[in-house]
Design a protein around this motif. Structure first.
Motif, PDB file in Angstrom:
ATOM      1  N   GLU A  80       0.770  -1.238   0.054  1.00 50.65           N
ATOM      2  CA  GLU A  80      -0.147   0.172  -0.076  1.00 50.65           C
ATOM      3  C   GLU A  80       1.121   1.389  -0.074  1.00 50.65           C
ATOM      4  O   GLU A  80       0.520   2.372  -0.776  1.00 50.65           O
ATOM      5  CB  GLU A  80      -0.976   0.118   1.224  1.00 50.65           C
ATOM      6  CG  GLU A  80      -2.284  -0.804   1.045  1.00 50.65           C
ATOM      7  CD  GLU A  80      -3.047  -0.438   0.025  1.00 50.65           C
ATOM      8  OE1 GLU A  80      -3.129   0.828  -0.564  1.00 50.65           O
ATOM      9  OE2 GLU A  80      -3.142  -1.257  -0.887  1.00 50.65           O
ATOM     10  N   ARG A  83       2.273   2.634  -3.326  1.00 44.39           N
ATOM     11  CA  ARG A  83       1.575   3.636  -4.001  1.00 44.39           C
ATOM     12  C   ARG A  83       1.979   4.977  -3.981  1.00 44.39           C
ATOM     13  O   ARG A  83       1.515   5.802  -4.903  1.00 44.39           O
ATOM     14  CB  ARG A  83      -0.014   3.338  -3.618  1.00 44.39           C
ATOM     15  CG  ARG A  83      -0.522   1.964  -4.027  1.00 44.39           C
ATOM     16  CD  ARG A  83      -2.131   2.016  -3.667  1.00 44.39           C
ATOM     17  NE  ARG A  83      -2.546   0.974  -4.098  1.00 44.39           N
ATOM     18  CZ  ARG A  83      -3.186   0.206  -4.918  1.00 44.39           C
ATOM     19  NH1 ARG A  83      -3.243   1.199  -6.189  1.00 44.39           N
ATOM     20  NH2 ARG A  83      -3.353  -1.107  -5.478  1.00 44.39           N
ATOM     21  N   LYS A  84       2.409   5.606  -2.823  1.00 43.60           N
ATOM     22  CA  LYS A  84       2.813   6.802  -2.580  1.00 43.60           C
ATOM     23  C   LYS A  84       4.074   7.134  -3.546  1.00 43.60           C
ATOM     24  O   LYS A  84       4.370   8.377  -3.786  1.00 43.60           O
ATOM     25  CB  LYS A  84       2.870   7.120  -1.192  1.00 43.60           C
ATOM     26  CG  LYS A  84       1.889   7.001  -0.334  1.00 43.60           C
ATOM     27  CD  LYS A  84       2.074   7.630   0.984  1.00 43.60           C
ATOM     28  CE  LYS A  84       1.108   7.528   2.036  1.00 43.60           C
ATOM     29  NZ  LYS A  84       1.431   8.048   3.220  1.00 43.60           N
ATOM     30  N   GLY A 107       1.574   1.562 -14.330  1.00 46.04           N
ATOM     31  CA  GLY A 107       0.827   1.945 -13.008  1.00 46.04           C
ATOM     32  C   GLY A 107      -0.438   2.344 -12.995  1.00 46.04           C
ATOM     33  O   GLY A 107      -1.179   1.916 -12.283  1.00 46.04           O
ATOM     34  N   GLY A 111      -2.130  -0.811 -11.796  1.00 48.67           N
ATOM     35  CA  GLY A 111      -2.183  -0.434 -10.295  1.00 48.67           C
ATOM     36  C   GLY A 111      -3.430   0.368  -9.907  1.00 48.67           C
ATOM     37  O   GLY A 111      -4.149   0.185  -8.954  1.00 48.67           O
ATOM     38  N   ARG A 112      -3.893   1.265 -10.923  1.00 55.63           N
ATOM     39  CA  ARG A 112      -5.374   1.781 -10.882  1.00 55.63           C
ATOM     40  C   ARG A 112      -6.337   1.058 -11.482  1.00 55.63           C
ATOM     41  O   ARG A 112      -7.503   1.581 -11.354  1.00 55.63           O
ATOM     42  CB  ARG A 112      -5.048   3.324 -11.442  1.00 55.63           C
ATOM     43  CG  ARG A 112      -3.972   4.134 -10.707  1.00 55.63           C
ATOM     44  CD  ARG A 112      -4.596   4.808  -9.439  1.00 55.63           C
ATOM     45  NE  ARG A 112      -3.659   5.609  -8.742  1.00 55.63           N
ATOM     46  CZ  ARG A 112      -3.153   6.852  -9.301  1.00 55.63           C
ATOM     47  NH1 ARG A 112      -3.785   7.259 -10.292  1.00 55.63           N
ATOM     48  NH2 ARG A 112      -2.097   7.289  -8.579  1.00 55.63           N
ATOM     49  N   PRO A 162       2.110  10.079  -8.354  1.00 55.68           N
ATOM     50  CA  PRO A 162       2.459   9.660  -6.772  1.00 55.68           C
ATOM     51  C   PRO A 162       2.740  10.826  -5.946  1.00 55.68           C
ATOM     52  O   PRO A 162       3.037  12.042  -6.647  1.00 55.68           O
ATOM     53  CB  PRO A 162       3.733   8.745  -7.074  1.00 55.68           C
ATOM     54  CG  PRO A 162       4.408   9.227  -8.227  1.00 55.68           C
ATOM     55  CD  PRO A 162       3.296   9.895  -9.120  1.00 55.68           C
TER      56      PRO A 162
ATOM     57  N   THR B 132       6.985  -0.577  -7.398  1.00 54.21           N
ATOM     58  CA  THR B 132       6.841   0.897  -7.249  1.00 54.21           C
ATOM     59  C   THR B 132       5.450   1.062  -8.122  1.00 54.21           C
ATOM     60  O   THR B 132       5.281   2.345  -8.246  1.00 54.21           O
ATOM     61  CB  THR B 132       8.195   1.704  -7.860  1.00 54.21           C
ATOM     62  OG1 THR B 132       8.350   1.480  -9.414  1.00 54.21           O
ATOM     63  CG2 THR B 132       9.366   1.393  -7.007  1.00 54.21           C
ATOM     64  N   SER B 134       2.771  -0.302  -8.387  1.00 55.44           N
ATOM     65  CA  SER B 134       1.777  -0.947  -7.739  1.00 55.44           C
ATOM     66  C   SER B 134       1.510  -2.439  -8.294  1.00 55.44           C
ATOM     67  O   SER B 134       0.183  -2.674  -8.226  1.00 55.44           O
ATOM     68  CB  SER B 134       0.508  -0.063  -7.779  1.00 55.44           C
ATOM     69  OG  SER B 134       0.630   1.269  -7.352  1.00 55.44           O
TER      70      SER B 134
END
Ligand SMILES: Nc1ncnc2c1ncn2[C@@H]1O[C@H](COP(=O)(O)OP(=O)(O)OP(=O)(O)O)[C@@H](O)[C@H]1O
Ligand SMILES: [Mg+2]
Lengths: 258, 257
Positions: A80, A83-84, A107, A111-112, A162, B132, B134
């Motif tokens: 988690e 994600r930053k 990403g 990721g999203r 990010p 990195t 995610s």
């Protein structure tokens, strides 16, 4: 830039076997600030940022992000936290099985969970921002020059927007004009979007342009840090030697005569 | 003497450590197999890579294996040869040689490719880059390969079984002059579901082993091109040894009664 400390590193140590690389790094990065880390080759700059992000586990010390300790986090919480972060790796680290645009969109898509078409549009826009046209998007990373790979990696690092972005030598391998374009991009990202940035560089011109704060690392410690505009009056012989690029001074390169 | 014992003890501890690390890696990977997100596209691509593109090499080894078996059985059993040849070919191929030979070929072809690909990703920071962005590297890289390996090898072995028996049939009828109908009839009578299924279960285990060793050594490789080379070698050698070891264990398990 706010006064809130985004990243606080204390006493971070890391060795590889018998070789001590980080010997107690202390570092504060405030929210929205652009910190530049300078230092000689092989002094542990890349290792510092990898430990700070949790890509490597430091042997000792504390890393607080937004006030919360991150050392010893479980796999899920660590994931988690990632994600930053966005990161431009020193060696670009593009996925060579994917075309350039998918690298940049990675990403967003993975990721999203964004739709591929929408992610592609954003990716092409980010590529444009680093001076690469849409035709580059269809190439594979192996077909690009080193400098182009670096710029694609930069586009990938910023694509998912990010909170913290780490640039490991963003301008190495670029021509001076493109280097300046990238510097301005980094300035824009930090000043306009409020992103906290840590950049590693050897390039003093780039440092002067992008840094709010500068920290110099030597023998595994931060030996000097201060506001960017005070770097010329640091009074620190190590910093003086570094920014003027002199072979003579307190920093001794381990070199033997030919 | 004590020194010698200490050395043995040390090696034994190192071995246990390595086995523990591998087991931990396998457990983490398997736990990710059952938790989302899943990547069906990646599984599909791996299955095509592992299965479809391995068909020529596995098919060739299978057909020669079947042919050699028929020849050996013929020269080895001169009494009542006709039925013996068919029985030997079909039993050896389905129970034993199909899975083992396909497993070993796939270990060389796929285990090496997996270790080299993941190893290169490791030493060029691509695995860190996944984190990195995610994306969990276990889920994105390891899980699709493990699943694809476990599913694909049995399919491949099923095809190899057929090709192997066909190889035996060709030699028996054209070279040794047996009656084709008799050979096929004998093959059919000998063929039992248990034999085929045990072979397919074995090959699922072998497929998992090949993918696991490739992923494990690739994931932990370090030190540039040389490290990737070493990872590739370890992956192939250890997968081959484990295939033979598990072949024995599974055979003992299936046919103990
Ligand atoms: N994975 C690793 N295994 C062993 N040693 C390592 C590893 N990564 C880095 N090192 C060692 O740590 C030291 C610092 O490396 P690092 O990459 O941080 O240097 P750097 O300051 O980023 O240098 P450069 O400016 O050349 O990129 C080096 O001496 C290197 O040999
Ligand atoms: Mg570096």
């Amino acid at each position: 830039m706010s006064e809130r400390v985004k990243i606080a590193v204390r006493g971070m140590k890391k060795s590889f076997g018998p070789k001590l690389v980080l010997d107690g790094i202390d570092l504060d990065v405030r929210e929205g600030e652009s910190l530049v880390v300078i230092g000689g080759s092989g002094t542990g700059k890349s290792v510092t940022v990898k430990c700070l992000m949790g890509l490597m586990e430091p042997d000792a010390g504390s890393v607080k992000i937004d006030g919360a300790e991150t050392i010893g986090l479980g796999a899920g919480a660590r994931f988690e936290l990632m994600r930053k972060f966005g990161m431009l790796f020193q060696g670009a680290a593009l996925f060579d099985s994917l075309p350039v645009w998918e690298n940049v969109a990675f990403g967003l898509i993975q990721g999203r969970g964004m739709a591929r078409r929408q992610a592609k549009a954003i990716a092409l826009q980010k590529l444009g921002a680093v001076g690469l046209g849409p035709e580059v998007g269809e190439l594979s990373p192996a077909e690009l020059s080193g400098g182009m790979q670096k710029r694609v990696a930069l586009a990938r690092a910023i694509a998912a927007e990010p909170e913290i972005i780490i640039f490991d030598e963003p301008t190495t391998g670029l021509d001076p004009i493109m280097a300046d374009v990238i510097n301005e991009l980094i300035v824009k990202i930090t000043h306009e979007l409020g992103v906290t940035a840590i950049s590693i560089t050897h390039d003093m011109a780039s440092t002067r342009k992008i840094a709010d704060h500068v920290a110099m690392i030597y023998k595994g410690r931060i030996i000097w840090s201060g506001a960017a505009d005070t770097i010329d009056r640091s009074g620190n012989p190590y910093v003086e030697q570094f920014i003027h690029g002199r072979a003579e001074g307190p920093i001794q390169m381990e070199i033997r005569a030919l | 003497m004590l020194d010698f014992l200490a050395r043995i003890g040390h090696i034994f501890i190192l071995f246990l450590q390595a086995a523990g690390r591998l087991a931990l890696f396998a457990i983490i990977a398997i736990s990710h197999c059952v938790r989302p997100p899943f990547y069906p596209r990646l599984i599909g691509r791996q299955m095509i890579d592992m299965g479809y593109y391995s068909l020529p090499v596995v098919g060739l080894t299978a057909i020669f294996t079947g042919m050699v078996l028929a020849l050996q059985a013929h020269t080895g059993f001169s009494v009542g040869a006709e039925s013996a040849v068919a029985t030997i070919v079909v039993l050896s191929v389905t129970r034993e040689l199909g899975p083992v030979i396909a497993g070993l070929m796939v270990a060389g072809r796929i285990g090496a490719a997996i270790a080299a690909e993941i190893g290169t990703m490791r030493v060029t920071d691509q695995i860190d880059a996944l984190s990195t962005l995610s994306t969990n590297p276990y889920k994105y890289l390891v899980v699709p390969r493990l699943i694809a390996g476990t599913i694909t090898l049995p399919l491949l072995v099923f095809v190899a079984d057929i090709i192997g028996v066909f190889g035996g049939f060709v030699v028996a009828t054209y070279k040794l002059g047996y009656n084709p109908g008799g050979f096929l009839g004998q093959t059919w009578d000998t063929l039992k579901t248990d034999d085929v299924v045990s072979g397919l279960v074995k090959s699922a285990v072998f497929g998992f082993i090949v993918a696991l060793m490739g992923c494990y050594y690739g994931y932990h490789s370090k030190g540039g091109a040389q490290g990737v080379g070493a990872a590739t070698t370890y992956a192939v050698v250890s997968a081959s040894i484990m295939i033979l070891l598990f072949d024995y264990l599974l055979t003992a398990l299936f046919f103990s009664s």
